[in-house]
Motif scaffolding. Structure first.
Motif, PDB file in Angstrom:
ATOM      1  N   ARG A 173      -9.705  -1.933  10.746  1.00  0.00           N
ATOM      2  CA  ARG A 173      -9.151  -3.163  10.182  1.00  0.00           C
ATOM      3  C   ARG A 173      -8.271  -2.814   8.989  1.00  0.00           C
ATOM      4  O   ARG A 173      -8.675  -2.020   8.134  1.00  0.00           O
ATOM      5  N   LEU A 174      -7.100  -3.396   8.940  1.00  0.00           N
ATOM      6  CA  LEU A 174      -6.239  -3.236   7.769  1.00  0.00           C
ATOM      7  C   LEU A 174      -6.704  -4.247   6.720  1.00  0.00           C
ATOM      8  O   LEU A 174      -6.626  -5.458   6.922  1.00  0.00           O
ATOM      9  N   ASP A 175      -7.254  -3.744   5.617  1.00  0.00           N
ATOM     10  CA  ASP A 175      -7.852  -4.612   4.600  1.00  0.00           C
ATOM     11  C   ASP A 175      -6.862  -5.025   3.527  1.00  0.00           C
ATOM     12  O   ASP A 175      -6.798  -6.179   3.133  1.00  0.00           O
ATOM     13  N   GLN A 176      -6.143  -4.035   3.036  1.00  0.00           N
ATOM     14  CA  GLN A 176      -5.292  -4.308   1.876  1.00  0.00           C
ATOM     15  C   GLN A 176      -4.125  -3.338   1.824  1.00  0.00           C
ATOM     16  O   GLN A 176      -4.264  -2.163   2.154  1.00  0.00           O
ATOM     17  N   VAL A 177      -2.985  -3.853   1.404  1.00  0.00           N
ATOM     18  CA  VAL A 177      -1.814  -3.010   1.158  1.00  0.00           C
ATOM     19  C   VAL A 177      -1.282  -3.392  -0.225  1.00  0.00           C
ATOM     20  O   VAL A 177      -1.116  -4.582  -0.531  1.00  0.00           O
ATOM     21  N   VAL A 178      -1.069  -2.373  -1.061  1.00  0.00           N
ATOM     22  CA  VAL A 178      -0.526  -2.599  -2.400  1.00  0.00           C
ATOM     23  C   VAL A 178       0.800  -1.848  -2.488  1.00  0.00           C
ATOM     24  O   VAL A 178       0.866  -0.668  -2.153  1.00  0.00           O
ATOM     25  N   LEU A 179       1.831  -2.550  -2.898  1.00  0.00           N
ATOM     26  CA  LEU A 179       3.162  -1.946  -3.012  1.00  0.00           C
ATOM     27  C   LEU A 179       3.619  -2.028  -4.467  1.00  0.00           C
ATOM     28  O   LEU A 179       3.768  -3.119  -5.021  1.00  0.00           O
ATOM     29  N   TYR A 180       3.801  -0.845  -5.073  1.00  0.00           N
ATOM     30  CA  TYR A 180       4.302  -0.773  -6.450  1.00  0.00           C
ATOM     31  C   TYR A 180       5.813  -0.629  -6.430  1.00  0.00           C
ATOM     32  O   TYR A 180       6.326   0.318  -5.845  1.00  0.00           O
TER      33      TYR A 180
END
Ligand SMILES: [Zn+2]
Length: 139
Positions: free
Chosen positions: A118-125
């Motif tokens: 499962r893809l839970d979270q993506v953070v893009l800086y």
């Protein structure tokens, strides 16, 4: 449930063609991306997913598309001045804001993940002080 996170960095330029301000100009970012996935079951190697496999997925989904690219909205203005540009351009249907970019990235990563993961979270800086977070709200 165990989750694992892989971080990567890539260089890219973009412009927000309809923005009233400096982001209208082509400018670059050292983007940082954190991808968190989870799974219930351990595989035959006692992992939910090998970090190496996750890295490969992120390379194919993100780095191959975006690293050292120019990210642009596919519109007449951008097409006009870049018609003869031989370099790497990632054309988007929308302005390449962080919000739109993270949504595209989520789709690209999701399409390559095994079904059990499962893809839970993506953070893009975009910068070290400015980042966006996408969270999977589906149970
Ligand atoms: Zn920018």
């Amino acid at each position: 449930m165990i989750s694992i996170t892989k971080k990567i960095e890539f260089e890219a330029a973009h412009r927000l063609s309809s923005y009233d301000g400096p982001c209208r100009e082509i400018h670059g970012h050292t983007y940082k991306l954190e991808v968190t996935v989870s799974g219930q079951d351990l595989n035959e190697t006692d992992m939910i997913l090998d970090f190496k496999t996750l890295k490969k997925i992120i390379k194919t989904a993100i780095l191959d598309q975006f690293d050292h690219s120019l990210i642009l909205k596919d519109n007449t203005e951008n097409r006009l001045f870049l018609t003869n540009y031989p370099g790497k351009i990632f054309w988007m249907e929308t302005e390449p804001t962080g919000e739109r970019m993270i949504l595209v990235m989520v789709q690209l990563i999701h399409s390559l993940l095994p079904q059990s993961i499962r893809l839970d979270q993506v953070v893009l800086y975009e910068t070290s002080n400015s980042y966006l977070t996408w969270k999977n709200n589906k149970g």
